[in-house]
Design an enzyme around this catalytic site. Sequence first.
Site, mmCIF file in Angstrom:
data_model
loop_
_atom_site.group_PDB
_atom_site.id
_atom_site.type_symbol
_atom_site.label_atom_id
_atom_site.label_comp_id
_atom_site.label_asym_id
_atom_site.label_seq_id
_atom_site.Cartn_x
_atom_site.Cartn_y
_atom_site.Cartn_z
ATOM 1 C CB CYS A 46 -0.873 0.142 1.134
ATOM 2 S SG CYS A 46 -0.116 -0.025 2.831
ATOM 3 C CG HIS A 55 -4.215 1.230 4.585
ATOM 4 N ND1 HIS A 55 -3.765 0.491 3.645
ATOM 5 C CD2 HIS A 55 -5.560 2.248 3.967
ATOM 6 C CE1 HIS A 55 -4.597 0.873 2.485
ATOM 7 N NE2 HIS A 55 -5.310 1.771 2.541
#
Length: 314
Positions: free
Chosen positions: A89, A165
């Site tokens: 990510c 994230h």
Amino acid sequence: MSGGWNTIESDAGVFTYLIEKLGVRDVQFEELITLEPDELRQAGQIYGVIFLFKYPTGETRSDTPKDGSFDYEAADNLFFAAQTIQNACGTQALLSVLLNKDGEVDIGKDLREFKEFTGAFPADLRGDALSNSDLIREVHNSFARSSPFIDETQRTATEEDDVYHFIAYTSINNKLYELDGLQPAPISHGDCTVSEFPDRVIPVLQRRISRYPPTEIRFNLLACVQDLRIRAREMGDMETLEAEEHKRTEWQWENALRRHNFVGFVGELLKGVVKDKLAQGGDAYENWVEEAKGKTKKRIEERQKKGFAGDDTE
């Protein structure tokens, strides 16, 4: 799939040299210390920001985002890829900014070809194409910390793990978009020109952070900006230019350390210390061991007083 993706750090030096290795020119990342539009403006020409946060595991997906609105049609006019693999990510977020700035930024031959190849794909196939790109994966993995004990390609998160994230925010076609590969579509936060970006994105970030408990401080924000050395040269600001060159040298050194495995060095160092203690004769070795045990016990007791577990590891 040709291989796994390792975890990389949210670090300006890592991201800057990662994109440079992918062929991007005249772009760097700067860490932002405060959530102030003025600090973002001071970074010069801004292409977007990358936001790192603790992901709330177990949270159910909703048909509507908590802020902004899904723009399902936007994916036809911008680069948006679903996240289909763990640990990718960070690179996916920075590509979400840069591939949407092609023309404004020189993204290089390889990334331009990748963007053109995936242009007609839906988001999930774009994510698969990204995950299976040998070039992007190998460059990404070259910036992971060397670990002789953990195989990051096999590691999976559990509910007890802290999961972090990365997501991207950028202005595209005069709209402020949040590009998160775990969402079904780009999230629009309304009208936003490039010049308005600092004033528009900061309130969005503040609202996101406000949804966390006040004790949660584990956030990181990186601005994707034009290479600061360019402006320094244009203005004849030699002091800033020298500082930026020095920063680049430090980044290169830190990135080299990340890739190095120090286990062998530490092992040889311990052998030398033990050999020296044994050579001193008498009770030198036993006294050294007992002294080390005492220091360890003291650290454990201090941590217990502060509310930590008895394990003396971080």
